[in-house]
Design a protein around this motif. Structure first.
Motif, PDB file in Angstrom:
ATOM      1  N   VAL A  46       0.842  -1.204   0.000  1.00 31.65           N
ATOM      2  CA  VAL A  46       0.000   0.000   0.000  1.00 31.65           C
ATOM      3  C   VAL A  46       0.877   1.254   0.000  1.00 31.65           C
ATOM      4  N   ALA A  47       1.988   1.217   0.698  1.00 31.41           N
ATOM      5  CA  ALA A  47       2.884   2.375   0.717  1.00 31.41           C
ATOM      6  C   ALA A  47       3.406   2.691  -0.689  1.00 31.41           C
ATOM      7  N   ARG A  48       3.570   1.673  -1.517  1.00 30.05           N
ATOM      8  CA  ARG A  48       4.086   1.871  -2.873  1.00 30.05           C
ATOM      9  C   ARG A  48       2.983   2.062  -3.918  1.00 30.05           C
ATOM     10  N   HIS A  49       1.852   1.355  -3.750  1.00 31.65           N
ATOM     11  CA  HIS A  49       0.852   1.281  -4.819  1.00 31.65           C
ATOM     12  C   HIS A  49      -0.540   1.760  -4.423  1.00 31.65           C
ATOM     13  N   GLY A  50      -0.728   2.125  -3.162  1.00 26.34           N
ATOM     14  CA  GLY A  50      -2.058   2.535  -2.726  1.00 26.34           C
ATOM     15  C   GLY A  50      -3.012   1.348  -2.665  1.00 26.34           C
ATOM     16  N   ALA A  51      -4.299   1.651  -2.709  1.00 28.28           N
ATOM     17  CA  ALA A  51      -5.334   0.610  -2.582  1.00 28.28           C
ATOM     18  C   ALA A  51      -5.678   0.045  -3.954  1.00 28.28           C
ATOM     19  N   GLN A  53      -5.968  -3.154  -6.819  1.00 32.26           N
ATOM     20  CA  GLN A  53      -6.732  -4.412  -6.756  1.00 32.26           C
ATOM     21  C   GLN A  53      -6.024  -5.453  -5.894  1.00 32.26           C
ATOM     22  N   GLN A  54      -4.717  -5.561  -6.024  1.00 39.53           N
ATOM     23  CA  GLN A  54      -3.953  -6.540  -5.241  1.00 39.53           C
ATOM     24  C   GLN A  54      -4.059  -6.231  -3.740  1.00 39.53           C
ATOM     25  N   ALA A  55      -3.979  -4.964  -3.382  1.00 41.32           N
ATOM     26  CA  ALA A  55      -4.090  -4.571  -1.970  1.00 41.32           C
ATOM     27  C   ALA A  55      -5.486  -4.869  -1.441  1.00 41.32           C
ATOM     28  N   ARG A  56      -6.486  -4.571  -2.227  1.00 39.70           N
ATOM     29  CA  ARG A  56      -7.869  -4.818  -1.781  1.00 39.70           C
ATOM     30  C   ARG A  56      -8.120  -6.319  -1.595  1.00 39.70           C
ATOM     31  N   GLN A  57      -7.576  -7.141  -2.494  1.00 38.08           N
ATOM     32  CA  GLN A  57      -7.742  -8.590  -2.355  1.00 38.08           C
ATOM     33  C   GLN A  57      -7.009  -9.113  -1.122  1.00 38.08           C
ATOM     34  N   ALA A  58      -5.806  -8.630  -0.881  1.00 37.30           N
ATOM     35  CA  ALA A  58      -5.054  -9.058   0.304  1.00 37.30           C
ATOM     36  C   ALA A  58      -5.795  -8.659   1.577  1.00 37.30           C
ATOM     37  N   ALA A  59      -6.378  -7.460   1.583  1.00 31.01           N
ATOM     38  CA  ALA A  59      -7.166  -7.026   2.747  1.00 31.01           C
ATOM     39  C   ALA A  59      -8.329  -7.989   2.980  1.00 31.01           C
ATOM     40  N   ARG A  60      -9.011  -8.388   1.898  1.00 29.08           N
ATOM     41  CA  ARG A  60     -10.117  -9.358   2.030  1.00 29.08           C
ATOM     42  C   ARG A  60      -9.622 -10.684   2.585  1.00 29.08           C
ATOM     43  N   ASP A  61      -8.469 -11.140   2.094  1.00 30.29           N
ATOM     44  CA  ASP A  61      -7.914 -12.420   2.558  1.00 30.29           C
ATOM     45  C   ASP A  61      -7.588 -12.386   4.053  1.00 30.29           C
ATOM     46  N   ILE A 117      -9.639  -0.728   9.583  1.00 31.35           N
ATOM     47  CA  ILE A 117      -8.630  -0.187   8.669  1.00 31.35           C
ATOM     48  C   ILE A 117      -8.670  -0.962   7.350  1.00 31.35           C
ATOM     49  N   LEU A 118      -8.692  -2.290   7.458  1.00 35.85           N
ATOM     50  CA  LEU A 118      -8.700  -3.132   6.260  1.00 35.85           C
ATOM     51  C   LEU A 118      -9.980  -2.951   5.444  1.00 35.85           C
ATOM     52  N   GLU A 119     -11.105  -2.767   6.119  1.00 41.17           N
ATOM     53  CA  GLU A 119     -12.361  -2.526   5.391  1.00 41.17           C
ATOM     54  C   GLU A 119     -12.266  -1.250   4.562  1.00 41.17           C
ATOM     55  N   ARG A 120     -11.719  -0.205   5.160  1.00 44.28           N
ATOM     56  CA  ARG A 120     -11.574   1.063   4.424  1.00 44.28           C
ATOM     57  C   ARG A 120     -10.619   0.891   3.249  1.00 44.28           C
ATOM     58  N   LEU A 121      -9.563   0.129   3.442  1.00 47.58           N
ATOM     59  CA  LEU A 121      -8.619  -0.149   2.375  1.00 47.58           C
ATOM     60  C   LEU A 121      -9.296  -0.986   1.278  1.00 47.58           C
ATOM     61  N   GLU A 122     -10.022  -1.999   1.685  1.00 52.46           N
ATOM     62  CA  GLU A 122     -10.689  -2.890   0.727  1.00 52.46           C
ATOM     63  C   GLU A 122     -11.687  -2.121  -0.134  1.00 52.46           C
ATOM     64  N   ARG A 123     -12.322  -1.116   0.433  1.00 52.75           N
ATOM     65  CA  ARG A 123     -13.280  -0.287  -0.316  1.00 52.75           C
ATOM     66  C   ARG A 123     -12.595   0.887  -1.018  1.00 52.75           C
ATOM     67  N   ALA A 124     -11.263   0.941  -0.931  1.00 52.78           N
ATOM     68  CA  ALA A 124     -10.461   2.020  -1.533  1.00 52.78           C
ATOM     69  C   ALA A 124     -10.864   3.393  -0.990  1.00 52.78           C
ATOM     70  N   GLN A 127      -5.964   5.430   0.636  1.00 53.06           N
ATOM     71  CA  GLN A 127      -4.909   5.033  -0.301  1.00 53.06           C
ATOM     72  C   GLN A 127      -3.576   4.833   0.408  1.00 53.06           C
ATOM     73  N   ALA A 128      -3.568   5.066   1.709  1.00 48.47           N
ATOM     74  CA  ALA A 128      -2.354   4.900   2.516  1.00 48.47           C
ATOM     75  C   ALA A 128      -2.765   4.489   3.923  1.00 48.47           C
ATOM     76  N   ILE A 129      -1.835   3.848   4.612  1.00 51.32           N
ATOM     77  CA  ILE A 129      -2.066   3.460   6.000  1.00 51.32           C
ATOM     78  C   ILE A 129      -1.370   4.505   6.865  1.00 51.32           C
ATOM     79  N   SER A 130      -2.149   5.191   7.672  1.00 56.78           N
ATOM     80  CA  SER A 130      -1.613   6.270   8.510  1.00 56.78           C
ATOM     81  C   SER A 130      -0.656   5.724   9.555  1.00 56.78           C
ATOM     82  N   THR A 131       0.102   6.617  10.146  1.00 55.19           N
ATOM     83  CA  THR A 131       1.022   6.237  11.218  1.00 55.19           C
ATOM     84  C   THR A 131       0.257   5.621  12.388  1.00 55.19           C
ATOM     85  N   ALA A 132      -0.883   6.210  12.733  1.00 56.09           N
ATOM     86  CA  ALA A 132      -1.693   5.675  13.836  1.00 56.09           C
ATOM     87  C   ALA A 132      -2.223   4.290  13.493  1.00 56.09           C
TER      88      ALA A 132
END
Length: 183
Positions: A46-51, A53-61, A117-124, A127-132
Motif C-alpha cells: 500500500v505504501a508503494r501502490h495505494g489501494a 486491486q492486489q491490496a484490496r484482495q489481500a485485505a479481504r484475505d 482499517i482493512l475494510e476502508r482499504l478494501e473499499r479504496a 490510499q495509505a495506512i496512517s502512522t496511527a
C-alpha cells in the motif's frame, strides 16, 4: 500470485488432523503467522501502490482469516487447553491461563480496530495506512506473536502432558464437529 494460490498458501499446513489436536493447533499458529506476514506485506504494498486491486484482495484475505479461522482456534484453546491447565491448580499455570485469556480479549478488541482499517482499504476509501493505523497493526501483530510463543512453549506442552489418548480423541472430535468437518 493469483487469488486461489494466495488462499491455498494461507490454509495449507503440515499434515495435522483432528486426531492430533495439539499439532493441529500449532499448524493453525503457522497459518496465523503467515496471515500476519501477509498483513505486513500488504502495508508495504500500500505504501508503494495505494489501494490497488492486489491490496484490496489481500485485505479481504486477511479479514476472511481473522473473521473465520482465528475465532475457532481461540475457542479450541478456551474449551480444551485452558480448562485442562486450570484443573491442575498450579499457580504458574493459573497465571498463564489468565494471561492467555486476557490476550484473547485484547486480540478481539485490536482485531476490530485493524479490521476497520482493512475494510476502508478494501473499499479504496484510503490510499495509505496512517502512522496511527500502522501502530494499531503493529500492536495486533506483536500481541499475537507473544501469545503464540507462550502457548507453544508453555501451555500446549503442559496440557498435552495431562491428557490421555481418550481425552485427546474427544478433543479432536469436538473440534471436528464444531467446524462441521467430515469424519
Amino acid at each position: 500470485m493469483n487469488r486461489s494460490s494466495r488462499l491455498a498458501s494461507l490454509i495449507a499446513s503440515p499434515a495435522a488432523g483432528f486426531e492430533q489436536p495439539f499439532e493441529m493447533m500449532e499448524a493453525c499458529h503457522e497459518r496465523l503467522q503467515r496471515t500476519l506476514g501477509l498483513l505486513e506485506r500488504l502495508r508495504a504494498h500500500v505504501a508503494r501502490h495505494g489501494a490497488d486491486q492486489q491490496a484490496r484482495q489481500a485485505a479481504r484475505d486477511v479479514m476472511r482469516y481473522f473473521d473465520m479461522a482465528a475465532p475457532q482456534h481461540h475457542l479450541d484453546e478456551e474449551m480444551h487447553v485452558f480448562p485442562t491447565l486450570v484443573v491442575r491448580g498450579d499457580p504458574s499455570m493459573l497465571a498463564l491461563v489468565a494471561r492467555l485469556q486476557q490476550d484473547h480479549l485484547q486480540m478481539e478488541a485490536r482485531w476490530r480496530t485493524v479490521r476497520a482499517i482493512l475494510e476502508r482499504l478494501e473499499r479504496a476509501e484510503i490510499q495509505a495506512i496512517s502512522t496511527a493505523s500502522a501502530a494499531e497493526i503493529d500492536a495486533f501483530t506483536r500481541l499475537y506473536g507473544a501469545h503464540i510463543e507462550a502457548e507453544e512453549q508453555l501451555a500446549y506442552p503442559a496440557a498435552a502432558a495431562l491428557l490421555d489418548d481418550g481425552a485427546r480423541d474427544a478433543m479432536g472430535a469436538e473440534m471436528r464437529r464444531r467446524r462441521g468437518a467430515a469424519s
